[in-house]
Design a protein around this motif. Structure first.
Motif, PDB file in Angstrom:
ATOM      1  N   VAL A   1       0.838  -1.206   0.000  1.00 27.91           N
ATOM      2  CA  VAL A   1       0.000   0.000   0.000  1.00 27.91           C
ATOM      3  C   VAL A   1       0.872   1.255   0.000  1.00 27.91           C
ATOM      4  O   VAL A   1       0.605   2.218  -0.735  1.00 27.91           O
ATOM      5  N   LYS A   2       1.930   1.231   0.788  1.00 27.74           N
ATOM      6  CA  LYS A   2       2.857   2.372   0.802  1.00 27.74           C
ATOM      7  C   LYS A   2       3.447   2.595  -0.581  1.00 27.74           C
ATOM      8  O   LYS A   2       3.522   3.742  -1.067  1.00 27.74           O
ATOM      9  N   ALA A   3       3.851   1.517  -1.231  1.00 28.22           N
ATOM     10  CA  ALA A   3       4.430   1.629  -2.569  1.00 28.22           C
ATOM     11  C   ALA A   3       3.426   2.186  -3.565  1.00 28.22           C
ATOM     12  O   ALA A   3       3.756   3.047  -4.391  1.00 28.22           O
ATOM     13  N   VAL A   4       2.185   1.712  -3.490  1.00 25.13           N
ATOM     14  CA  VAL A   4       1.131   2.179  -4.398  1.00 25.13           C
ATOM     15  C   VAL A   4       0.842   3.657  -4.184  1.00 25.13           C
ATOM     16  O   VAL A   4       0.664   4.425  -5.138  1.00 25.13           O
ATOM     17  N   ASN A   5       0.788   4.075  -2.929  1.00 28.87           N
ATOM     18  CA  ASN A   5       0.545   5.495  -2.634  1.00 28.87           C
ATOM     19  C   ASN A   5       1.623   6.383  -3.256  1.00 28.87           C
ATOM     20  O   ASN A   5       1.328   7.426  -3.842  1.00 28.87           O
ATOM     21  N   LEU A   6       2.885   5.953  -3.130  1.00 30.11           N
ATOM     22  CA  LEU A   6       3.981   6.751  -3.672  1.00 30.11           C
ATOM     23  C   LEU A   6       3.963   6.773  -5.193  1.00 30.11           C
ATOM     24  O   LEU A   6       4.155   7.813  -5.819  1.00 30.11           O
ATOM     25  N   TYR A   7       3.712   5.616  -5.783  1.00 31.76           N
ATOM     26  CA  TYR A   7       3.810   5.488  -7.237  1.00 31.76           C
ATOM     27  C   TYR A   7       2.602   6.093  -7.948  1.00 31.76           C
ATOM     28  O   TYR A   7       2.749   6.759  -8.974  1.00 31.76           O
TER      29      TYR A   7
END
Length: 471
Positions: free
Chosen positions: A269-275
């Motif tokens: 989820v953290k990765a998706v938020n950033l990307y």
């Protein structure tokens, strides 16, 4: 052709390639490529297997041309590797013994759409997005959605599934018939357009999932579905991965006909938020979609909300506008690239397993603890409605200790799934990386039968050698 040559332990003699190249160029002209850049592009999928390029790439336009290429390669004893869009993850399209890559991307015809029968016939190079664009105005859609805009032929070869599989099944369920070029160049059709048949062996399903080792699929007859009257989507955070998985299990066992139910752990989820520039709650998250009538999808969503609350999840938030749903699911489809952003410069090692739905929470929870103990950065995402989840370790391949730790982790992941009566791969396929687990999963007798089938259909080991089973 002797057994040593057929065993494919070495690449073809380069002098033997010259007459083959001359014949291919004479027949196909500038549709034959030998440049290093093109060969490297076709010798590497999205995996950490080293690039193993073919000796040349040919772009046919018809089934007849594919047949001609295969006949020429057989005559010169040169391997043939089918290529779709190159989005596979386990080394399916690498050319460990060199040879000719047959790129089917020019075979783009949508041959026919039979609206009244809910099926269509397409060539192998058509991608799933291209097909759905064509079908939209007819009120129909093709539901298999592996994320990447893969070619239909490639999806057949790997027995793809994806986010909609929990409701609509996998490519095994979607394919009615195939046109296939066999290793000797003969062209066969595996079945009719009838929705069922008891006539002979099920050749269609023999080729679905065969990863280009038994034949080259050039034309596919597919089941279609009507576009649902109403579609609703939503997100639901949970305090931990186990509670999210327990909610999935209860949802499936309760008979709620959810169309998609996807898990992202907190790191993903953290990765998706950033990307994707989103602001999703950074805790384990379920993404869901419901299809049906307006009242039906509302009832399904409400029932899921009650189940989620039982396991500490919520709030369940709707994404009612089509553009919101599209953005949410695009972010899910971009999860692979988003995860790579967590550790720039590292190599992604995407792998998957699948277990019976009743063992899902246990398997994912043990895997999370294993990741923590291994010190790896490895987000988890999964089509958890059917027990399938993906782990994506991010590895510095220049560090032997880190590579060893990752390989040991993947081995434990697979053996954990097998011990729970699962499979070493739910949808990625075997390719090169999962070959060593087939005997553990299927037993020596079943693997021997697979090898016997390969030898019977492709006695000279021309098609995609070094994949699934070895002679």
């Amino acid at each position: 052709m002797n057994a040593t040559r057929a065993s494919r332990h070495t690449k073809p003699d380069q002098t033997a390639l010259v007459p083959l190249l001359d014949e291919l160029v004479r027949r196909f002209g500038d549709r034959v490529a030998t440049s290093e850049a093109v060969r490297l592009q076709h010798g590497h999928s999205l995996t950490w297997v080293a690039n193993q390029p073919p000796d040349m790439v040919v772009y046919p336009r018809t089934t007849e041309e594919v047949s001609e290429i295969v006949r020429l390669c057989l005559r010169h004893d040169v391997p043939v590797i089918p290529f779709g869009t190159g989005t596979s993850l386990e080394g399916h399209i690498n050319a460990p013994y060199g040879g000719v890559c047959v790129d089917l991307s020019l075979m783009k015809r949508i041959v026919s759409v039979h609206e009244e029968d809910l099926d269509c016939v397409v060539e192998a190079g058509v991608t799933r997005k291209e097909l759905n664009e064509h079908l939209r105005d007819k009120g129909l859609f093709f539901p298999i959605d592996p994320g990447a805009d893969a070619s239909i032929g490639g999806m057949v070869a790997t027995r793809a599934s994806g986010t909609n599989a929990v409701r609509y099944g996998t490519m095994r369920d979607a394919v009615l018939s195939l046109t296939v070029v066999l290793p000797d160049g003969e062209v066969i059709r595996t079945a009719s357009r009838a929705k069922k048949s008891s006539a002979g062996y099920d050749l269609t399903r023999l080729f679905v999932g065969s990863e280009g080792t038994l034949g080259i699929v050039t034309e596919i007859t597919l089941r279609l579905h009507g576009i649902p009257e109403a579609i609703s989507a939503g997100i639901c955070p949970f305090p931990n991965v186990k509670s999210a998985c327990d909610a999935v299990i209860m949802t499936i066992q309760s008979g709620i006909p959810v169309a998609r139910i996807e898990l992202l752990d907190e790191l993903q989820v953290k990765a998706v938020n950033l990307y994707s520039k989103l602001s999703l709650p950074e805790s384990p998250l379920l993404l869901l979609e419901f299809h049906g009538s307006a009242s039906g999808v509302q009832e399904q969503a409400e029932r899921f909300g009650d189940i989620a609350a039982e396991f500490g999840g919520g709030p369940f938030e709707w994404a009612t506008k089509p553009e919101e749903r599209t953005r949410l699911w695009q972010a899910r489809h971009d999860a692979y690239w988003a995860a790579r952003g967590l550790r720039p410069g590292a190599q992604s090692v995407a792998t998957d397993v699948c277990v019976p739905i009743s063992r899902l929470a246990e398997c994912v929870d043990e895997t999370k603890r294993d990741i923590a103990a291994s010190g790896l950065i490895a987000p988890i995402v999964g089509h958890v409605g059917d027990g399938n989840f993906h782990v994506q370790p991010l590895v510095n391949t220049d560090d032997p200790a880190e590579v060893e730790a990752c390989e040991a982790f993947v081995d434990r992941l697979v053996r954990r799934a097998l011990a729970m009566e699962g499979t070493c791969t739910g949808e990625h396929g075997v390719g090169q990386k999962k070959m060593k687990y087939l005997q553990v999963e299927h037993g020596a007798g079943a693997l021997a039968l697979m090898r016997a089938l390969k030898q019977a259909v492709d006695p000279h080991n021309i098609l995609n050698p070094g994949k699934i089973v070895a002679f």
